[in-house]
Design an enzyme around this catalytic site. Structure first.
Site, PDB file in Angstrom:
ATOM      1  N   LYS A  33       0.835  -1.195   0.000  1.00 19.50           N
ATOM      2  CA  LYS A  33       0.000   0.000   0.000  1.00 19.50           C
ATOM      3  C   LYS A  33       0.875   1.252   0.000  1.00 19.50           C
ATOM      4  O   LYS A  33       2.013   1.208   0.455  1.00 19.50           O
ATOM      5  CB  LYS A  33      -0.848   0.033   1.285  1.00 19.50           C
ATOM      6  CG  LYS A  33      -2.001  -0.946   1.310  1.00 19.50           C
ATOM      7  CD  LYS A  33      -2.816  -0.774   2.589  1.00 19.50           C
ATOM      8  CE  LYS A  33      -3.960  -1.755   2.644  1.00 19.50           C
ATOM      9  NZ  LYS A  33      -4.995  -1.540   1.614  1.00 19.50           N
TER      10      LYS A  33
ATOM     11  N   ARG B 157     -10.563 -11.347   1.728  1.00 17.37           N
ATOM     12  CA  ARG B 157     -11.401 -12.417   1.164  1.00 17.37           C
ATOM     13  C   ARG B 157     -10.695 -13.754   1.218  1.00 17.37           C
ATOM     14  O   ARG B 157     -11.319 -14.797   1.287  1.00 17.37           O
ATOM     15  CB  ARG B 157     -11.830 -12.027  -0.257  1.00 17.37           C
ATOM     16  CG  ARG B 157     -10.705 -11.855  -1.228  1.00 17.37           C
ATOM     17  CD  ARG B 157     -11.109 -11.073  -2.477  1.00 17.37           C
ATOM     18  NE  ARG B 157     -11.199  -9.632  -2.226  1.00 17.37           N
ATOM     19  CZ  ARG B 157     -11.549  -8.749  -3.138  1.00 17.37           C
ATOM     20  NH1 ARG B 157     -11.861  -9.153  -4.363  1.00 17.37           N
ATOM     21  NH2 ARG B 157     -11.591  -7.466  -2.836  1.00 17.37           N
TER      22      ARG B 157
HETATM   23  N1  BES Z   1      -8.192  -3.657   4.419  1.00 16.61           N
HETATM   24  C1  BES Z   1      -8.317  -3.217   3.084  1.00 16.61           C
HETATM   25  C2  BES Z   1      -9.590  -2.404   2.847  1.00 16.61           C
HETATM   26  C3  BES Z   1      -9.591  -1.011   3.388  1.00 16.61           C
HETATM   27  C4  BES Z   1      -8.872  -0.013   2.764  1.00 16.61           C
HETATM   28  C5  BES Z   1     -10.377  -0.686   4.456  1.00 16.61           C
HETATM   29  C6  BES Z   1      -8.916   1.280   3.248  1.00 16.61           C
HETATM   30  C7  BES Z   1     -10.444   0.598   4.921  1.00 16.61           C
HETATM   31  C8  BES Z   1      -9.713   1.584   4.328  1.00 16.61           C
HETATM   32  C9  BES Z   1      -8.366  -4.424   2.153  1.00 16.61           C
HETATM   33  O1  BES Z   1      -7.590  -5.490   2.529  1.00 16.61           O
HETATM   34  C10 BES Z   1      -7.853  -3.956   0.835  1.00 16.61           C
HETATM   35  O2  BES Z   1      -6.712  -3.606   0.770  1.00 16.61           O
HETATM   36  N2  BES Z   1      -8.721  -3.940  -0.163  1.00 16.61           N
HETATM   37  C11 BES Z   1      -8.363  -3.511  -1.460  1.00 16.61           C
HETATM   38  C12 BES Z   1      -8.936  -4.509  -2.422  1.00 16.61           C
HETATM   39  C13 BES Z   1      -8.459  -4.350  -3.829  1.00 16.61           C
HETATM   40  C14 BES Z   1      -6.984  -4.667  -3.913  1.00 16.61           C
HETATM   41  C15 BES Z   1      -9.267  -5.275  -4.692  1.00 16.61           C
HETATM   42  C16 BES Z   1      -8.963  -2.130  -1.678  1.00 16.61           C
HETATM   43  O3  BES Z   1     -10.054  -1.866  -1.216  1.00 16.61           O
HETATM   44  O4  BES Z   1      -8.279  -1.308  -2.293  1.00 16.61           O
HETATM   45 MN    MN Z   2      -5.590  -5.321   1.867  1.00 16.96          MN
END
Ligand code: BES
Ligand code: MN
Ligand code: ZN
Length: 497
Positions: A280, A354
């Site tokens: 990230k 997931r």
């Molecule tokens: N934990 C994150 C989702 C998240 C991001 C929650 C920001 C709250 C604030 C999750 O694991 C994630 O990174 N999701 C990605 C999925 C994508 C790669 C398909 C997302 O939402 O960007």
């Molecule tokens: Mn994630």
């Protein structure tokens, strides 16, 4: 904090403070009028002079009001009477509590619980008052050398109800409110802990402690080797990159008898989500310690329900891992086999939620569940869609979805449903495996739920995406404890029929 209910007259209370409402413009509530009458118009004189309008959030603290027995009378502005809603009620209680806490009244008799809130009864008002109080007083100061705690904090609150026959209702409402508050506060504590302390092993220990203290609770912890052995290839693909081994934590409370199918709650417990190899960006990355908010909330709901000793069967499954980049981390392109036997091509290691959840959802089949509800900070897309007001709700069973929506409305911890149409499923197509873990640009919350739905075909299932509701950012940064109120309310309602 100690709570009580009472039915009496405001001028007769021997207390450090009596709290009464004033509506906009300058209209005393019933309790206010009672005090006004015995004090020969003391309050109405002040209002006429312009000391207070009654606007929402206004406060006026009075001392030695003539012919009353308490040290102080605290007037709280409630806004327009005809607009007085759930939201205003909550705000007014919160304002009263902060003011009491800051002005040295260690106990008070609160008449705000008598105010009319559209469509809400005494039970609702007392319970919400208890929850709002505990929510307002919550502070996470375990790591502060110096705290700015109040010198004379409020310790005891009595909520007044209009008639004596409401006293038993009020007492039950206090009991429920305290249980919800206890679970919510536990969820906040767990989520607020820093990720160097709260790792999967810590979470497992917390669960074991719960079981050690209560012989109605059983706890089972599976470690990473056992998960691998069992065939949870998706789960272990996420946990394998971290030096903190993953854990699957199971908590059982079976007070409903062997004939009753259990409610199973599954929580995403990523104790830190760096994104893994699909790392990230750095901005606000600290907030990814909250990626175990789903786990915290199912844990907290478990605390609430066991506290209430409801005659139900409840099983909580927590999937805990840390998503880290390392030489042993999974890669984009890896193909793994899930516990269900279906294969997944990992196209983005940041879509890890997931992956841990799908194996836990298959694992949940063994409990022959009545319903399974998973709770997860699953997608950034959900924050875009619903912000911090509502949790996303997706379900394969309409009655379950409606029960959850209603529970949320009742306790002010709302959810909003998104569709789970078949047409979205094709976004998960993979050239090389049964599916990919990435759904492409559109409808990220829905495609994440579509992924999970492939593992929940054998039972009634709902998914709560709490990415926007589990914590607050910015100056007020901190866990909210949501959706503990919603889940607890759902289970309370179910236990009543
Ligand atoms: N934990 C994150 C989702 C998240 C991001 C929650 C920001 C709250 C604030 C999750 O694991 C994630 O990174 N999701 C990605 C999925 C994508 C790669 C398909 C997302 O939402 O960007
Ligand atoms: Mn994630
Ligand atoms: Zn995540």
């Amino acid at each position: 904090m100690e709570f009580n209910v009472k039915s009496g007259n405001p001028e007769k209370q021997r207390s450090a403070c009596v709290v009464v409402g004033v509506f906009d413009s300058r209209k005393l509530s019933h309790a206010g009028e009672q005090i006004d009458t015995v004090s020969d118009g003391y309050l109405s004189n002040l209002l006429r002079r312009g000391d207070m309008e009654g606007k929402l959030g206004q406060v006026l603290l009075l001392h030695n009001v003539p012919n009353t027995l308490s040290d102080r009378v605290l007037l709280i502005g409630c806004g327009k009477e005809r607009d007085f809603s759930d939201k205003h009620y909550h705000q007014v209680i919160a304002k009263a509590i902060t003011t009491l806490n800051e002005t040295g009244s260690m106990e008070a008799v609160c008449f705000l619980s008598e105010l009319n809130v559209k469509g809400r009864d005494t039970h609702w008002k007392v319970r919400r008052a208890v929850e709002a109080t505990q929510d307002t007083l919550y502070a996470f100061e375990a790591f502060k050398s110096k705290t700015d705690a109040a010198r004379r904090p409020v310790r005891k609150l009595v909520f007044n109800v209009t008639s004596r026959k409401d006293l038993t209702i009020g007492e039950q409402a206090i009991k429920e409110g305290m249980a919800v508050a206890k679970g919510t506060s536990k969820a906040k504590d767990l989520a607020n802990l820093p990720p160097n302390i709260l790792n999967p092993a810590y979470l497992a220990q917390e669960a074991q402690k719960l079981a050690a203290d209560n012989d109605k609770i059983d706890c089972l912890v599976l470690d990473e080797a056992e998960l691998k052995e069992m065939g949870m290839g998706a789960f272990t693909a996420v946990s394998q990159g971290s030096d903190n081994p993953g854990k699957l934590i199971v908590l059982k409370y079976l007070a409903g008898g062997s004939q009753q199918k259990p409610i199973v709650l599954v929580g995403k417990g990523i104790t830190f989500d760096s994104g893994g190899i699909s790392l990230k960006p750095g901005d606000k990355m600290d907030e990814m310690k909250y990626d175990m908010g789903g786990a915290a909330s199912v844990f907290g709901s478990f605390v609430s329900i066991t506290e209430l000793e409801l005659a139900i069967n409840l099983i909580v499954v927590i999937t805990s891992a840390e998503n880290m980049p390392s030489g042993s981390a999974c890669r984009p392109g890896d193909i793994v086999t899930t516990l269900s036997g279906q294969t997944v091509e990992i196209l983005n290691t940041d879509a890890e939620g997931r992956l841990v959840l799908c194996d836990a959802l298959t694992y949940a089949e063994r409990f022959n569940p009545d319903v399974v509800i998973d709770v997860a900070t699953l997608t950034g897309a959900c924050v875009v869609a619903l912000g911090d007001q509502a949790s996303g709700l997706l379900s394969n069973h309409n009655p379950l979805a409606h029960e959850l929506l209603n529970a949320g409305e009742l306790c002010g911890d709302r959810a909003w449903r998104l569709p789970l149409w078949d047409e979205y499923q094709e976004q998960l197509d993979s050239n090389f495996a049964d599916m990919s873990n990435l759904g492409g640009r559109g409808a990220g919350t829905i495609t994440a739920a579509c992924f999970l739905s492939r593992f929940t075909k054998k039972y009634h299932w709902a998914h709560l995406d709490i990415a926007g509701t589990a914590w607050r950012s910015g100056k007020q940064k901190g866990a909210t404890g949501r959706p503990v109120p919603l889940l607890t309310q759902y289970i309370i309602t179910r236990s009543q029929h």
